[in-house]
Write a protein that holds these residues in place. Structure first.
Motif, PDB file in Angstrom:
ATOM      1  N   UNK A   5      56.655  48.505  44.949  1.00  0.00           N
ATOM      2  CA  UNK A   5      55.779  49.336  44.129  1.00  0.00           C
ATOM      3  C   UNK A   5      54.372  48.758  44.134  1.00  0.00           C
ATOM      4  N   UNK A   6      53.387  49.638  44.243  1.00  0.00           N
ATOM      5  CA  UNK A   6      51.989  49.226  44.119  1.00  0.00           C
ATOM      6  C   UNK A   6      51.385  49.948  42.907  1.00  0.00           C
ATOM      7  N   UNK A   7      50.829  49.165  41.982  1.00  0.00           N
ATOM      8  CA  UNK A   7      50.243  49.700  40.751  1.00  0.00           C
ATOM      9  C   UNK A   7      48.722  49.719  40.873  1.00  0.00           C
ATOM     10  N   UNK A   8      48.130  50.890  40.768  1.00  0.00           N
ATOM     11  CA  UNK A   8      46.670  51.002  40.739  1.00  0.00           C
ATOM     12  C   UNK A   8      46.234  50.892  39.275  1.00  0.00           C
ATOM     13  N   UNK A   9      45.630  49.751  38.925  1.00  0.00           N
ATOM     14  CA  UNK A   9      45.291  49.475  37.529  1.00  0.00           C
ATOM     15  C   UNK A   9      46.411  48.735  36.840  1.00  0.00           C
ATOM     16  N   UNK A  26      64.496  43.469  40.237  1.00  0.00           N
ATOM     17  CA  UNK A  26      64.712  43.073  41.622  1.00  0.00           C
ATOM     18  C   UNK A  26      63.822  43.756  42.639  1.00  0.00           C
ATOM     19  N   UNK A  27      62.885  44.591  42.183  1.00  0.00           N
ATOM     20  CA  UNK A  27      61.986  45.276  43.116  1.00  0.00           C
ATOM     21  C   UNK A  27      60.784  44.395  43.469  1.00  0.00           C
ATOM     22  N   UNK A  28      60.173  44.687  44.621  1.00  0.00           N
ATOM     23  CA  UNK A  28      58.919  44.046  44.991  1.00  0.00           C
ATOM     24  C   UNK A  28      57.778  44.768  44.270  1.00  0.00           C
ATOM     25  N   UNK A  29      56.906  44.012  43.622  1.00  0.00           N
ATOM     26  CA  UNK A  29      55.834  44.617  42.833  1.00  0.00           C
ATOM     27  C   UNK A  29      54.509  43.922  43.142  1.00  0.00           C
ATOM     28  N   UNK A  30      53.475  44.717  43.319  1.00  0.00           N
ATOM     29  CA  UNK A  30      52.105  44.213  43.440  1.00  0.00           C
ATOM     30  C   UNK A  30      51.200  45.207  42.741  1.00  0.00           C
ATOM     31  N   UNK A  31      49.933  44.844  42.583  1.00  0.00           N
ATOM     32  CA  UNK A  31      49.021  45.781  41.938  1.00  0.00           C
ATOM     33  C   UNK A  31      47.580  45.400  42.183  1.00  0.00           C
ATOM     34  N   UNK A  32      46.691  46.318  41.870  1.00  0.00           N
ATOM     35  CA  UNK A  32      45.253  46.081  42.023  1.00  0.00           C
ATOM     36  C   UNK A  32      44.555  46.390  40.710  1.00  0.00           C
ATOM     37  N   UNK A  33      43.387  45.743  40.511  1.00  0.00           N
ATOM     38  CA  UNK A  33      42.610  45.996  39.300  1.00  0.00           C
ATOM     39  C   UNK A  33      41.248  45.335  39.440  1.00  0.00           C
ATOM     40  N   UNK A  34      40.440  45.487  38.390  1.00  0.00           N
ATOM     41  CA  UNK A  34      39.124  44.852  38.347  1.00  0.00           C
ATOM     42  C   UNK A  34      39.304  43.344  38.143  1.00  0.00           C
ATOM     43  N   UNK A  35      38.252  42.575  38.404  1.00  0.00           N
ATOM     44  CA  UNK A  35      38.343  41.114  38.292  1.00  0.00           C
ATOM     45  C   UNK A  35      38.350  40.643  36.839  1.00  0.00           C
TER      46      UNK A  35
END
Length: 443
Positions: A5-9, A26-35
């Motif tokens: 899963x990729x989380x925007x925010x 057990x899922x693979x998780x990553x995400x993006x956000x502001x610094x």
């Protein structure tokens, strides 16, 4: 089968909680956000979840994308890229509506008190049986084998409409989010529509006249302090260590309960949780045991001591919440001066509730105001300034800046209550540094 899963925010409070929950399942998780640092990211970092800068390259073909509600094609390059290239994504609430079908789901809705009540429900339930949960303070727990799911149901932009839980608490109905809702009736209609989607039991605060109008397809149970409710809290004892009370159901005594928290609102939150779990068939002996150990949720009456000075941090950003927080502070610290430091959140809310904010802040002994925190979804047209609020407060209300919080030192026997949903914590940290420097200079 595990997914990526990729989380925007991903730093959003609901988003980070969902990310943690899926990671624990057990899922693979990553995400993006502001610094910019946000309090939810600590939990993500501790779990080893990658937080990336916004970048089109994050949207690989094998990831399922979940997008935060604050992000749109005009303000986020990942959303724009997804739309332009036909990459599908679900909003947080859309994903949640599908996800919760795997559990017996228990929602908590309401204008105020959602996070504290969801936290309380999740704490008790997960100590009794295997439970997954999502709390609006950024806390999430996931278990692949859980039967139950406790979650917070947010009314903003009617985000709770994809949800069809078996049970739900509704704590209150109040006019808020004036950038979206047009009137109190509009807010009521949203909650009424949500209540109709609950299948086994709706638990509503019976002393809220708007909630008394709610209609549902499932049985409605009213809870409150007064006779005429189904679940009645009575024989209250409020002390500096917490609150104890008895609960009866339709005249039948269910026994005494204790919570280590403060304020009448927390007694009501607990009564709602007791009512729901009793109706769902849980052993009240276990409910009683675990209510007594609930330590609260993040940014809800969170206390710390800095060099002998008590500081309370709270998310309160609506007049009703401010009154509840100050009531809790008075219960715990009856002999102290209560100093409120408040940052209004959004220009639209400040305009709509200016008189109510002033009335609520008058419950404090002294008031300090920070500049209004505007949200990303609105423009400051100059229609309201924090000075307008200061002028309406009967108590002397001073305006402080994050660079100079020294006026707060004028209260030697005070408890300081920092309230707001913006960056009020930066003011709190400035005050903590000031207190620390005073001590080091004396030594």
């Amino acid at each position: 089968m595990t997914k990526t899963y990729h989380f925007i925010g991903i730093k959003g409070s609901g988003m980070s909680a969902l990310a943690l929950m899926l990671h624990q399942m057990g899922h693979q998780v990553q995400g993006s956000d502001v610094e910019k640092y946000y309090f939810t990211q600590r939990g993500l970092e501790q779990a080893g979840i990658k937080i990336l800068p916004f970048d089109e390259k994050n949207l690989q073909a094998d990831v399922e994308v979940i997008a935060g509600n604050a992000f749109r094609p005009d303000n986020n390059l990942e959303i724009a890229y997804a739309d332009a290239n036909g990459i599908s994504y679900k909003r947080y609430h859309e994903f949640l509506g599908i996800f919760m079908r795997n559990f017996v789901s228990m929602g908590v809705a309401g204008a105020h008190g959602k996070t504290s009540t969801t936290g309380m429900l999740a704490h008790v339930l997960s100590n009794i049986t295997d439970t997954s949960y999502l709390i609006g303070d950024g806390t999430g727990r996931g278990s692949a084998n859980a039967k139950y799911f406790a979650f917070e149901a947010d009314e903003y932009e009617r985000h709770f409409m994809p949800y069809h839980p078996e049970y739900s608490i509704i704590t209150n109905i109040d006019f808020d989010h004036p950038d979206y809702f047009t009137s109190l009736e509009d807010v009521f209609n949203a909650f009424n529509d949500y209540a109709k989607q609950v299948s086994k039991g709706v638990f509503v605060y019976g002393e809220d006249k708007e909630l008394r109008r709610i209609t549902a397809n499932a049985p409605i149970y009213y809870y409150g302090f007064k006779e005429g409710n189904d679940f009645v809290a009575h024989d209250l004892l409020r002390s500096t260590t917490g609150s104890s009370f008895k609960v009866s159901f339709c005249g039948k005594e269910l026994g005494e309960f204790k919570i280590p928290s403060f304020g009448r609102h927390n007694i009501m939150n607990a009564t709602a949780v007791i009512g729901l779990l009793y109706t769902a068939g849980f052993d009240l002996t276990l409910v009683r045991e675990h209510l007594a150990t609930f330590g609260g949720v993040k940014r809800r009456f969170t206390e710390k001591m800095v060099n002998g000075t008590t500081i309370i941090d709270d998310f309160a950003h609506h007049p009703t919440e401010i009154i509840a927080t100050l009531d809790a502070a008075r219960q715990k610290y009856p002999s102290k001066e209560i100093v409120a430091i408040f940052q209004p959140h959004t220009f639209t809310r400040t305009i709509a509730l200016l008189d109510e904010f002033a009335e609520a802040l008058n419950q404090a002994d002294a008031v300090y105001l920070a500049q209004i925190y505007g949200s990303a979804r609105e423009v400051d047209h100059g229609d309201v300034k924090v000075e307008d609020l200061a002028a309406k407060i009967v108590k002397k209300a001073d305006i402080i800046t994050v660079d100079n919080v020294s006026p707060l030192l004028e209260h030697p026997n005070a408890v300081y209550v920092f309230m707001g949903a913006g960056d009020i914590q930066t003011y709190e940290y400035s005050f903590e540094r000031l207190l620390s420097n005073l001590t080091s200079n004396v030594q």
